[in-house]
Design a protein around this motif. Sequence first.
Motif, PDB file in Angstrom:
ATOM      1  N   TRP A 145      10.392   9.172  -3.895  1.00 28.00           N
ATOM      2  CA  TRP A 145       9.931   7.878  -4.407  1.00 28.00           C
ATOM      3  C   TRP A 145       8.783   7.348  -3.553  1.00 28.00           C
ATOM      4  N   LEU A 146       8.935   7.476  -2.238  1.00 28.89           N
ATOM      5  CA  LEU A 146       7.865   7.056  -1.342  1.00 28.89           C
ATOM      6  C   LEU A 146       6.586   7.853  -1.600  1.00 28.89           C
ATOM      7  N   ALA A 147       6.729   9.162  -1.785  1.00 26.62           N
ATOM      8  CA  ALA A 147       5.563  10.017  -2.021  1.00 26.62           C
ATOM      9  C   ALA A 147       4.843   9.660  -3.313  1.00 26.62           C
ATOM     10  N   SER A 148       5.561   9.051  -4.266  1.00 25.33           N
ATOM     11  CA  SER A 148       4.920   8.678  -5.535  1.00 25.33           C
ATOM     12  C   SER A 148       3.850   7.614  -5.355  1.00 25.33           C
ATOM     13  N   HIS A 149       3.819   6.962  -4.193  1.00 25.56           N
ATOM     14  CA  HIS A 149       2.821   5.928  -3.909  1.00 25.56           C
ATOM     15  C   HIS A 149       1.592   6.480  -3.196  1.00 25.56           C
ATOM     16  N   ARG A 150       1.574   7.778  -2.944  1.00 23.54           N
ATOM     17  CA  ARG A 150       0.517   8.352  -2.096  1.00 23.54           C
ATOM     18  C   ARG A 150      -0.883   8.071  -2.633  1.00 23.54           C
ATOM     19  N   LYS A 151      -1.028   8.019  -3.945  1.00 24.92           N
ATOM     20  CA  LYS A 151      -2.342   7.764  -4.547  1.00 24.92           C
ATOM     21  C   LYS A 151      -2.443   6.347  -5.088  1.00 24.92           C
ATOM     22  N   ASN A 152      -1.648   5.442  -4.465  1.00 26.85           N
ATOM     23  CA  ASN A 152      -1.685   4.018  -4.813  1.00 26.85           C
ATOM     24  C   ASN A 152      -1.333   3.737  -6.264  1.00 26.85           C
ATOM     25  N   ASN A 153      -0.460   4.553  -6.828  1.00 28.21           N
ATOM     26  CA  ASN A 153      -0.046   4.293  -8.208  1.00 28.21           C
ATOM     27  C   ASN A 153       1.472   4.274  -8.359  1.00 28.21           C
ATOM     28  N   GLY A 154       2.174   3.954  -7.272  1.00 31.16           N
ATOM     29  CA  GLY A 154       3.625   3.843  -7.324  1.00 31.16           C
ATOM     30  C   GLY A 154       4.045   2.469  -7.790  1.00 31.16           C
ATOM     31  N   PRO A 155       5.339   2.247  -7.958  1.00 27.63           N
ATOM     32  CA  PRO A 155       5.822   0.974  -8.499  1.00 27.63           C
ATOM     33  C   PRO A 155       5.867  -0.187  -7.516  1.00 27.63           C
ATOM     34  N   GLU A 156       5.711   0.084  -6.199  1.00 25.58           N
ATOM     35  CA  GLU A 156       5.882  -0.990  -5.212  1.00 25.58           C
ATOM     36  C   GLU A 156       4.528  -1.436  -4.655  1.00 25.58           C
ATOM     37  N   PRO A 157       4.086  -2.672  -4.967  1.00 23.51           N
ATOM     38  CA  PRO A 157       2.759  -3.134  -4.530  1.00 23.51           C
ATOM     39  C   PRO A 157       2.600  -3.227  -3.019  1.00 23.51           C
ATOM     40  N   TRP A 158       3.668  -3.548  -2.273  1.00 23.40           N
ATOM     41  CA  TRP A 158       3.526  -3.623  -0.815  1.00 23.40           C
ATOM     42  C   TRP A 158       3.095  -2.278  -0.244  1.00 23.40           C
ATOM     43  N   LEU A 159       3.606  -1.191  -0.796  1.00 25.05           N
ATOM     44  CA  LEU A 159       3.209   0.130  -0.323  1.00 25.05           C
ATOM     45  C   LEU A 159       1.800   0.470  -0.794  1.00 25.05           C
ATOM     46  N   ASN A 160       1.505   0.201  -2.042  1.00 28.59           N
ATOM     47  CA  ASN A 160       0.171   0.497  -2.570  1.00 28.59           C
ATOM     48  C   ASN A 160      -0.917  -0.239  -1.797  1.00 28.59           C
ATOM     49  N   GLU A 161      -0.628  -1.461  -1.386  1.00 28.06           N
ATOM     50  CA  GLU A 161      -1.647  -2.302  -0.761  1.00 28.06           C
ATOM     51  C   GLU A 161      -1.743  -2.110   0.752  1.00 28.06           C
ATOM     52  N   HIS A 162      -0.629  -1.763   1.409  1.00 31.67           N
ATOM     53  CA  HIS A 162      -0.615  -1.835   2.871  1.00 31.67           C
ATOM     54  C   HIS A 162      -0.329  -0.518   3.596  1.00 31.67           C
ATOM     55  N   ALA A 163       0.179   0.495   2.915  1.00 31.22           N
ATOM     56  CA  ALA A 163       0.662   1.696   3.611  1.00 31.22           C
ATOM     57  C   ALA A 163      -0.409   2.771   3.719  1.00 31.22           C
ATOM     58  N   ASP A 164      -0.487   3.374   4.909  1.00 36.51           N
ATOM     59  CA  ASP A 164      -1.395   4.491   5.177  1.00 36.51           C
ATOM     60  C   ASP A 164      -0.591   5.786   5.043  1.00 36.51           C
ATOM     61  N   PHE A 165      -0.809   6.517   3.968  1.00 37.38           N
ATOM     62  CA  PHE A 165      -0.022   7.716   3.718  1.00 37.38           C
ATOM     63  C   PHE A 165      -0.525   8.934   4.471  1.00 37.38           C
ATOM     64  N   GLN A 166      -1.476   8.723   5.377  1.00 41.46           N
ATOM     65  CA  GLN A 166      -1.806   9.750   6.356  1.00 41.46           C
ATOM     66  C   GLN A 166      -0.929   9.626   7.591  1.00 41.46           C
ATOM     67  N   ARG A 167      -0.137   8.546   7.664  1.00 47.48           N
ATOM     68  CA  ARG A 167       0.724   8.296   8.823  1.00 47.48           C
ATOM     69  C   ARG A 167       2.119   7.912   8.328  1.00 47.48           C
ATOM     70  N   VAL A 168       2.845   8.913   7.858  1.00 41.37           N
ATOM     71  CA  VAL A 168       4.201   8.724   7.341  1.00 41.37           C
ATOM     72  C   VAL A 168       5.199   9.185   8.399  1.00 41.37           C
ATOM     73  N   PHE A 169       6.171   8.340   8.679  1.00 44.94           N
ATOM     74  CA  PHE A 169       7.206   8.643   9.669  1.00 44.94           C
ATOM     75  C   PHE A 169       8.589   8.461   9.055  1.00 44.94           C
ATOM     76  N   LEU A 170       9.520   9.247   9.556  1.00 37.76           N
ATOM     77  CA  LEU A 170      10.939   9.061   9.263  1.00 37.76           C
ATOM     78  C   LEU A 170      11.654   8.781  10.565  1.00 37.76           C
ATOM     79  N   ALA A 171      12.644   7.911  10.507  1.00 31.60           N
ATOM     80  CA  ALA A 171      13.441   7.621  11.699  1.00 31.60           C
ATOM     81  C   ALA A 171      14.842   7.244  11.270  1.00 31.60           C
ATOM     82  N   GLY A 172      15.795   7.489  12.164  1.00 32.56           N
ATOM     83  CA  GLY A 172      17.175   7.102  11.910  1.00 32.56           C
ATOM     84  C   GLY A 172      17.983   7.207  13.180  1.00 32.56           C
ATOM     85  N   ASP A 173      19.136   6.552  13.186  1.00 31.34           N
ATOM     86  CA  ASP A 173      20.020   6.599  14.345  1.00 31.34           C
ATOM     87  C   ASP A 173      21.344   7.219  13.942  1.00 31.34           C
ATOM     88  N   SER A 174      21.925   8.010  14.858  1.00 36.57           N
ATOM     89  CA  SER A 174      23.242   8.597  14.688  1.00 36.57           C
ATOM     90  C   SER A 174      23.294   9.431  13.408  1.00 36.57           C
TER      91      SER A 174
END
Length: 335
Positions: A145-174
């Motif tokens: 779902w996150l990758a669907s925004h890579r070309k700024n055509n995903g459903p979530e405007p915050w990602l389309n407007e603000h996210a740099d898809f050249q710098r994608v990170f995953l993180a988690g605890d435990s």
Amino acid sequence: MEDSTNSTTITDKHQEIAHEIPNTIRVFTNGRVERLRGTDIVPPSLPPHSVVSSKDITLDSENNITARLFLPPERQGSRGHKLPILLYIHGGAFCVNSPFNAAYHNYLTALVSQANVVAISIKYRLAPEHPLPAAYEDSWVALQWLASHRKNNGPEPWLNEHADFQRVFLAGDSAGANIVHNIVMMAGHPDLDLSMDILGACLIHPYFWGSTSIGSEAVEPGQKELVDRLWPFICPSKPENDSPWINPMAEDAPSLAWLGCRRVLVCIAEKDVLKDRGRLYYDSLGRSGWTGVVEIEETQGKGHVFHIYDLECNDAKELIKSIAEFFNRDAPPSI
């Protein structure tokens, strides 16, 4: 049926406990599930009540995969500057917690503010009602779902407007760090086309285990027995503690050289029974032939996921600072 209430009904008084993880979860013989922590829900927040904006979204209505999205405040002189994007996966033994409880909401708010990243914290299905691999499947759906925004055509405007898809990170605890490892391994598989590169993965106090004790595990029999019992409970389809899902260093596990990112940060804690598995993962990844860069950081005098529940202590602040620096290393200068 999933039941997250904390009270025991009158009916349950006549039922025996079939399985219990202390301070975490009880399953009764009638099938009722009682979660002992992480069931509280706090609303998302917007300025002026918080410097970090947040809102709740649905990623997959069919499987009820939801998430809380976090957006840091606009920094002076940074208008139009795209931000790193973080997919965060919470911990809780695969069976408790969510992005919406106070501990994780407050932690993600602090991390997003410090790191200046756009973050999406996902709610995956929990065991035992939804045993593994449900959490892996849901997290992979979230990554797609996150990758669907890579070309700024995903459903979530915050990602389309603000996210740099050249710098994608995953993180988690435990348990979340375990999920991060497993889906980043999937991302590196040549037959699974994610259509998006992952720059880095941060594994905080990762839940890895094995049938043979290593390091301090041998001198902590009580904790070892508890962890030994946990995996078959949440993963009855592959109950062995040397399944590659829980022991990526097992002899028959896929090569870590497949890991589908370029940088990894492993965080461990001195008083955590899982620390030696995290250190072994760091060593094994460095020897695997993987071409990325792996780092490790240990917090002295602290236990498992201490930072989630004590954000104001200096060690938690230092850990969050280190994680933030990992996300922003080699970042382009602000515009």
